[in-house]
Design a protein around this motif. Structure first.
Motif, PDB file in Angstrom:
ATOM      1  N   TYR A   4       6.175 135.748  56.010  1.00  0.00           N
ATOM      2  CA  TYR A   4       6.332 135.346  57.408  1.00  0.00           C
ATOM      3  C   TYR A   4       5.442 136.210  58.313  1.00  0.00           C
ATOM      4  CZ  TYR A   4       8.754 133.830  61.679  1.00  0.00           C
ATOM      5  OH  TYR A   4       9.058 133.306  62.913  1.00  0.00           O
ATOM      6  N   GLU A   5       5.490 137.518  58.087  1.00  0.00           N
ATOM      7  CA  GLU A   5       4.665 138.429  58.884  1.00  0.00           C
ATOM      8  C   GLU A   5       3.180 138.191  58.636  1.00  0.00           C
ATOM      9  OE1 GLU A   5       5.420 140.586  61.239  1.00  0.00           O
ATOM     10  OE2 GLU A   5       7.538 140.010  61.133  1.00  0.00           O
ATOM     11  N   SER A   6       2.844 137.808  57.399  1.00  0.00           N
ATOM     12  CA  SER A   6       1.434 137.537  57.090  1.00  0.00           C
ATOM     13  C   SER A   6       0.903 136.380  57.919  1.00  0.00           C
ATOM     14  CB  SER A   6       1.263 137.237  55.599  1.00  0.00           C
ATOM     15  OG  SER A   6       1.572 138.375  54.817  1.00  0.00           O
ATOM     16  N   ILE A   7       1.726 135.358  58.112  1.00  0.00           N
ATOM     17  CA  ILE A   7       1.304 134.232  58.946  1.00  0.00           C
ATOM     18  C   ILE A   7       1.177 134.671  60.402  1.00  0.00           C
ATOM     19  CG2 ILE A   7       1.921 131.933  59.783  1.00  0.00           C
ATOM     20  CD1 ILE A   7       3.301 131.419  57.141  1.00  0.00           C
ATOM     21  N   LEU A   8       2.125 135.473  60.870  1.00  0.00           N
ATOM     22  CA  LEU A   8       2.064 135.947  62.259  1.00  0.00           C
ATOM     23  C   LEU A   8       0.790 136.747  62.515  1.00  0.00           C
ATOM     24  CD1 LEU A   8       5.753 137.084  62.987  1.00  0.00           C
ATOM     25  CD2 LEU A   8       4.618 134.965  63.704  1.00  0.00           C
ATOM     26  N   LYS A   9       0.353 137.508  61.517  1.00  0.00           N
ATOM     27  CA  LYS A   9      -0.846 138.332  61.681  1.00  0.00           C
ATOM     28  C   LYS A   9      -2.110 137.486  61.840  1.00  0.00           C
ATOM     29  CE  LYS A   9       0.925 142.370  59.188  1.00  0.00           C
ATOM     30  NZ  LYS A   9       0.812 143.193  57.984  1.00  0.00           N
ATOM     31  N   MET A  10      -2.032 136.227  61.454  1.00  0.00           N
ATOM     32  CA  MET A  10      -3.198 135.348  61.600  1.00  0.00           C
ATOM     33  C   MET A  10      -3.406 134.912  63.045  1.00  0.00           C
ATOM     34  SD  MET A  10      -2.845 132.951  58.228  1.00  0.00           S
ATOM     35  CE  MET A  10      -2.489 133.667  56.623  1.00  0.00           C
ATOM     36  N   GLY A  11      -2.395 135.133  63.904  1.00  0.00           N
ATOM     37  CA  GLY A  11      -2.549 134.874  65.329  1.00  0.00           C
ATOM     38  C   GLY A  11      -2.788 133.423  65.676  1.00  0.00           C
ATOM     39  N   ASP A  12      -3.727 133.192  66.591  1.00  0.00           N
ATOM     40  CA  ASP A  12      -3.965 131.849  67.103  1.00  0.00           C
ATOM     41  C   ASP A  12      -4.498 130.889  66.044  1.00  0.00           C
ATOM     42  OD1 ASP A  12      -3.010 132.505  69.530  1.00  0.00           O
ATOM     43  OD2 ASP A  12      -4.927 132.513  70.581  1.00  0.00           O
ATOM     44  N   GLU A  13      -5.165 131.430  64.991  1.00  0.00           N
ATOM     45  CA  GLU A  13      -5.594 130.533  63.915  1.00  0.00           C
ATOM     46  C   GLU A  13      -4.381 129.838  63.301  1.00  0.00           C
ATOM     47  OE1 GLU A  13      -6.764 133.553  64.216  1.00  0.00           O
ATOM     48  OE2 GLU A  13      -8.957 133.396  64.309  1.00  0.00           O
ATOM     49  N   ALA A  14      -3.330 130.623  63.049  1.00  0.00           N
ATOM     50  CA  ALA A  14      -2.107 130.052  62.482  1.00  0.00           C
ATOM     51  C   ALA A  14      -1.417 129.147  63.498  1.00  0.00           C
ATOM     52  CB  ALA A  14      -1.176 131.174  62.038  1.00  0.00           C
ATOM     53  N   LEU A  15      -1.348 129.577  64.763  1.00  0.00           N
ATOM     54  CA  LEU A  15      -0.673 128.788  65.793  1.00  0.00           C
ATOM     55  C   LEU A  15      -1.333 127.417  65.944  1.00  0.00           C
ATOM     56  CD1 LEU A  15       1.360 128.494  68.114  1.00  0.00           C
ATOM     57  CD2 LEU A  15      -0.345 129.593  69.610  1.00  0.00           C
ATOM     58  N   ASN A  16      -2.660 127.399  66.040  1.00  0.00           N
ATOM     59  CA  ASN A  16      -3.362 126.128  66.219  1.00  0.00           C
ATOM     60  C   ASN A  16      -3.112 125.180  65.058  1.00  0.00           C
ATOM     61  OD1 ASN A  16      -4.435 127.050  68.637  1.00  0.00           O
ATOM     62  ND2 ASN A  16      -6.304 127.823  67.673  1.00  0.00           N
ATOM     63  N   TYR A  17      -3.099 125.715  63.861  1.00  0.00           N
ATOM     64  CA  TYR A  17      -2.857 124.877  62.689  1.00  0.00           C
ATOM     65  C   TYR A  17      -1.435 124.311  62.705  1.00  0.00           C
ATOM     66  CZ  TYR A  17      -2.029 123.526  57.851  1.00  0.00           C
ATOM     67  OH  TYR A  17      -1.683 122.824  56.725  1.00  0.00           O
ATOM     68  N   LEU A  18      -0.454 125.152  63.028  1.00  0.00           N
ATOM     69  CA  LEU A  18       0.944 124.713  63.040  1.00  0.00           C
ATOM     70  C   LEU A  18       1.185 123.663  64.125  1.00  0.00           C
ATOM     71  CD1 LEU A  18       2.640 128.194  62.526  1.00  0.00           C
ATOM     72  CD2 LEU A  18       2.466 126.354  60.837  1.00  0.00           C
ATOM     73  N   LEU A  19       0.572 123.840  65.282  1.00  0.00           N
ATOM     74  CA  LEU A  19       0.742 122.855  66.352  1.00  0.00           C
ATOM     75  C   LEU A  19       0.133 121.511  65.972  1.00  0.00           C
ATOM     76  CD1 LEU A  19       0.073 125.054  69.532  1.00  0.00           C
ATOM     77  CD2 LEU A  19       2.272 124.287  68.613  1.00  0.00           C
ATOM     78  N   VAL A  20      -0.972 121.551  65.240  1.00  0.00           N
ATOM     79  CA  VAL A  20      -1.575 120.305  64.764  1.00  0.00           C
ATOM     80  C   VAL A  20      -0.611 119.582  63.822  1.00  0.00           C
ATOM     81  CG1 VAL A  20      -3.403 119.346  63.305  1.00  0.00           C
ATOM     82  CG2 VAL A  20      -3.972 121.039  65.061  1.00  0.00           C
ATOM     83  N   GLN A  21       0.096 120.357  62.999  1.00  0.00           N
ATOM     84  CA  GLN A  21       1.064 119.738  62.087  1.00  0.00           C
ATOM     85  C   GLN A  21       2.216 119.094  62.876  1.00  0.00           C
ATOM     86  OE1 GLN A  21      -0.037 119.665  58.883  1.00  0.00           O
ATOM     87  NE2 GLN A  21      -1.700 120.761  59.929  1.00  0.00           N
ATOM     88  N   PHE A  22       2.637 119.733  63.953  1.00  0.00           N
ATOM     89  CA  PHE A  22       3.700 119.162  64.786  1.00  0.00           C
ATOM     90  C   PHE A  22       3.235 117.868  65.455  1.00  0.00           C
ATOM     91  CE2 PHE A  22       6.085 123.267  64.824  1.00  0.00           C
ATOM     92  CZ  PHE A  22       7.325 122.741  64.489  1.00  0.00           C
ATOM     93  N   LYS A  23       1.969 117.800  65.803  1.00  0.00           N
ATOM     94  CA  LYS A  23       1.450 116.587  66.429  1.00  0.00           C
ATOM     95  C   LYS A  23       1.573 115.378  65.506  1.00  0.00           C
ATOM     96  CE  LYS A  23      -1.899 118.747  69.552  1.00  0.00           C
ATOM     97  NZ  LYS A  23      -3.338 118.901  69.887  1.00  0.00           N
TER      98      LYS A  23
END
Length: 741
Positions: free
Chosen positions: A504-523
């Protein structure tokens, strides 16, 4: 033509360093048999004919720290694509020479069009070829002249011929060498001549010297090589004399010397211009060496032989670079990638080095590489092959992911490549079908990287950020699969997160790269299951102050539908306004160095250890604390920063203005201390600045002053941009908001 000429130039530079070392060592070996100094020239010859070599920690050239190409084992002082570089530079390992040459080089545009450097290289390569042609013609004509002059010689016995057309003896021929002697030479003199020339034949000197001269012709532009050839020839003759004395005894020294003296009086000018047929030369030095020669003790021979072998080894070895965790990042050799960055897809050596520095799927190895540089779009086709085709099944998903990541890195490091094709072929060389072809375009890579894709590859740190970015998508899915895998009996998302906190922390460390990818999945919708809850938790943590939805009772997809993140308040980078011109130069250079407009605004806090002006150059030694921030809804968050010692060099132009020439940062890991020590030198002479290195190292352990200065500069920057009521998230775990303005 240019590539070949550049290769020869790089070999010639390497050989020059070795030749100078051999010349110096010869002075220390005066009382040692000349055969050992003669043997040392082998290292120079190897460097002149072989562009690549093996690596060793005991290389004589380690002091230069040149650019050693990992893929080819070659040493590059002059880049093959220098004509296409925006800022053409050479690095011969000596700062004074580098500065003098680089300062005089005109700028070049990194495109395929012709520019001044490219024209200069073309002209130089043509001039080089013309010089080789002239020398080859001269060499051939002079040799034929010698052969013609002795064609009427009379056979005495074996391979000995006598003629009245010459006044001194010489050896000539490549397959069956012949000894030519003048008519009327005494039997006493003849015995020494034959002993000397037969020694040449036994040692194959009649082949070695002509070959060495042909190599010299290729490197005719290098005066050091002409001196080396003359000294090598001298050592050859002296070692041959010593061999004769050793075999015939010291009693012949006087007669042998008198024989040489008589020959020098009658010496013919016929051979002076023909190195392919050689006779007696360096008579004065040889006579002196003969008279002083003493058969060395056995232990001297053993030590000299061991030293010679060791020296040849160190002379022919390339410096070995350390390969540790600092030099690789997620499987990529960052140092190799940065060193081989090129604007031109046709730069064969650098492109191959880039490709070979990248990780591959298990069981797959790189085969051939094809470069299409004739017309745009320019393409690279990389053919891969399975190590062992028996029982091996190609995992298309794994290969596709790896090749995709590698291609994105290549797009950022090679300016004008448009298409990269990755193909897997079988042992027969045939393609295994369209399913094993993976084409990628720059357009697709740009969509992921943003408009300024090449800025990621400007330094090791930014390249690491890029590599991290292209790996993020694949790592996110991998970590999500691990998180939702257990504990299966539980229905509480928090239990899954606690059970796999590292992932979980490893994903958080990816920052906006991870956020942008996750938001695309929600779309895409439909993310209300366990994976959706984990993704929502990640998004909320990643959004932080940007999250405008406070209702925790919403399902993940409902939360996303209401999400309208607070817009970032875009601020410019910090701009200092000081009365001290040196301090102003440092602030301007440091902000430019660490600016990442796509990742927040930058504030810096430098410590200046001293400024040193010499000639038309100014060098400022600093340690800079830089940090980037983002502002959302009156809340300021730290993005990331660094504290790095460095040296900033300026050139003073005719108007008295200082133009930034270089911002040199210290290196990571085991190179840290050494790199600082290296740039603690005067800007022109390169003389060490006493006490400066120790001062930097001592200061680096305490950053209190820089922290306070950064906070001060940050507040001033916010106020200058009319930002009031701003709070900064504390650097601790509590995320406490600290008022700033």
């Amino acid at each position: 033509m240019i590539k070949l000429f550049t290769t020869v130039l790089n070999m010639s530079i390497t050989a020059s360093y070795i030749a100078l070392a051999v010349i110096a060592i010869r002075l220390l070996l005066k009382k040692v048999p000349r055969s050992f100094s003669y043997a040392l020239w082998l290292a120079v010859l190897i460097r002149l004919v072989c562009p690549f070599s093996f690596n060793s920690a005991f290389s004589f050239l380690s002091f230069l720290r040149p650019n050693v190409q990992a893929s080819t084992g070659t040493m590059e002082y002059i880049p093959y694509n220098m004509g296409l570089m925006q800022k053409p530079e050479i690095d011969v390992g000596i700062n004074g020479i580098n500065d003098a040459v680089n300062f005089s080089l005109p700028p070049a545009t990194p495109t395929a069009s012709v520019n001044s450097i490219q024209i200069l290289m073309e002209i130089s390569s043509i001039f080089w070829i013309v010089g080789i042609g002239i020398l080859l013609i001269y060499c051939t004509v002079s040799y034929l002249k010698v052969i013609t002059n002795v064609k009427t010689a009379t056979l005495v016995k074996d391979n000995i011929f006598e003629t009245d057309r010459i006044t001194g003896p010489f050896l000539c021929g490549f397959f069956r060498p012949k000894i030519y002697v003048p008519v009327g030479i005494s039997d006493n003199e003849l015995s020494y001549i034959l002993a000397h020339e037969q020694t040449h034949i036994q040692r194959l000197d009649y082949l070695i010297k002509p070959f060495a001269f042909l190599v010299l012709i290729v490197h005719w532009f290098n005066p050091i090589m002409w001196v080396s050839f003359a000294l090598m020839s001298k050592d050859m003759e002296m070692s041959c004399d010593e061999s004769v004395i050793k075999r015939m005894g010291n009693k012949v020294k006087t007669d042998y010397s008198n024989s040489l003296l008589q020959l020098s009086v009658r010496r013919s000018g016929l051979l002076l211009g023909s190195p392919l047929a050689f006779g007696e030369s360096n008579i004065k030095s040889r006579i002196k060496n003969i008279l002083n020669y003493k058969k060395p003790e056995f232990w001297v021979i053993i030590l000299a032989a061991a030293a010679t072998v060791l020296l040849i080894f160190t002379f022919t070895a390339n410096p070995k670079h350390e390969h540790n965790a600092q030099n690789t990042y997620l499987g990529y050799s960052v140092e190799t990638l940065i060193n081989n960055k090129t604007p031109y897809v046709g730069n064969n050596s650098k492109v191959v080095a880039l490709i070979d520095a990248m990780p591959l799927p298990e069981g797959i190895v790189r085969d051939t590489i094809e470069l299409q540089t004739t017309v745009s779009p320019y393409e690279i086709t990389i053919n891969y092959i399975m190590k062992d085709s028996s029982g091996v099944v190609v995992n298309e998903a794994v290969c596709g992911d790896t090749f995709y990541q590698n291609s994105i890195i290549l797009f950022s490091l090679i300016d004008n490549v448009d298409v990269i094709n990755c193909k897997i072929i079988d042992k027969t060389g045939k393609y295994n079908g369209a399913s094993y072809a993976f084409p990628y375009t720059r357009e697709a890579a740009t969509q992921l990287l943003g408009e300024d894709a090449h800025s990621y590859a400007r330094s090791a740190d930014t390249l690491k950020a890029l590599i991290n970015k292209v790996n993020s998508v694949h790592l996110i899915e991998k970590y999500l699969e691990i998180i939702i895998s257990s504990p299966q009996p539980s229905s509480n998302p928090s239990d899954y997160i606690k059970a796999h906190s590292n992932e979980y922390e490893s994903i958080l460390k990816m920052g906006d790269e991870a956020l942008n990818y996750l938001l695309v999945q929600f779309k895409k919708g439909g993310n209300n299951g366990l994976k959706g809850h984990i993704m929502a938790a990640l998004c909320k943590d990643l959004l932080g102050d940007r999250n405008n939805v406070t209702d925790e009772s919403l399902l993940p997809q409902q939360w996303f539908d209401k999400l309208s993140p607070y817009e970032e308040v875009k601020l410019p980078d910090f701009k200092a306004n000081t009365s001290d011109p040196i301090e102003q130069l440092v602030y301007d250079a440091a902000v430019k160095q660490y600016s990442r407009p796509d990742d927040g605004f930058t504030v810096v806090a430098p410590t200046i250890f001293g400024s040193y002006e010499e000639g038309n150059k100014l060098k400022i030694i600093v340690t800079v604390y830089s940090n980037r921030f983002r502002l959302y809804n009156k809340t300021l968050s730290e993005v990331g920063g660094s504290i790095v010692p460095g040296a900033i060099t300026y050139i003073k132009n005719d108007d008295g203005q200082y133009i930034l020439q270089e911002y040199k940062e210290c290196m990571d890991g085991s190179y840290f201390n050494k790199s600082i020590e290296d740039f603690c030198t005067m800007p022109v002479s390169g003389n060490t600045i006493k006490g400066l290195y120790s001062e930097i190292i001592k200061d680096y352990g305490s950053n209190k002053g820089r922290n306070e200065l950064l906070d001060k500069n940050l507040k001033e920057h916010l106020e200058a941009n009319n930002q009031k009521g701003i709070k900064l998230k504390s650097r601790g775990l509590s995320n406490e908001l600290v008022p700033l303005t």
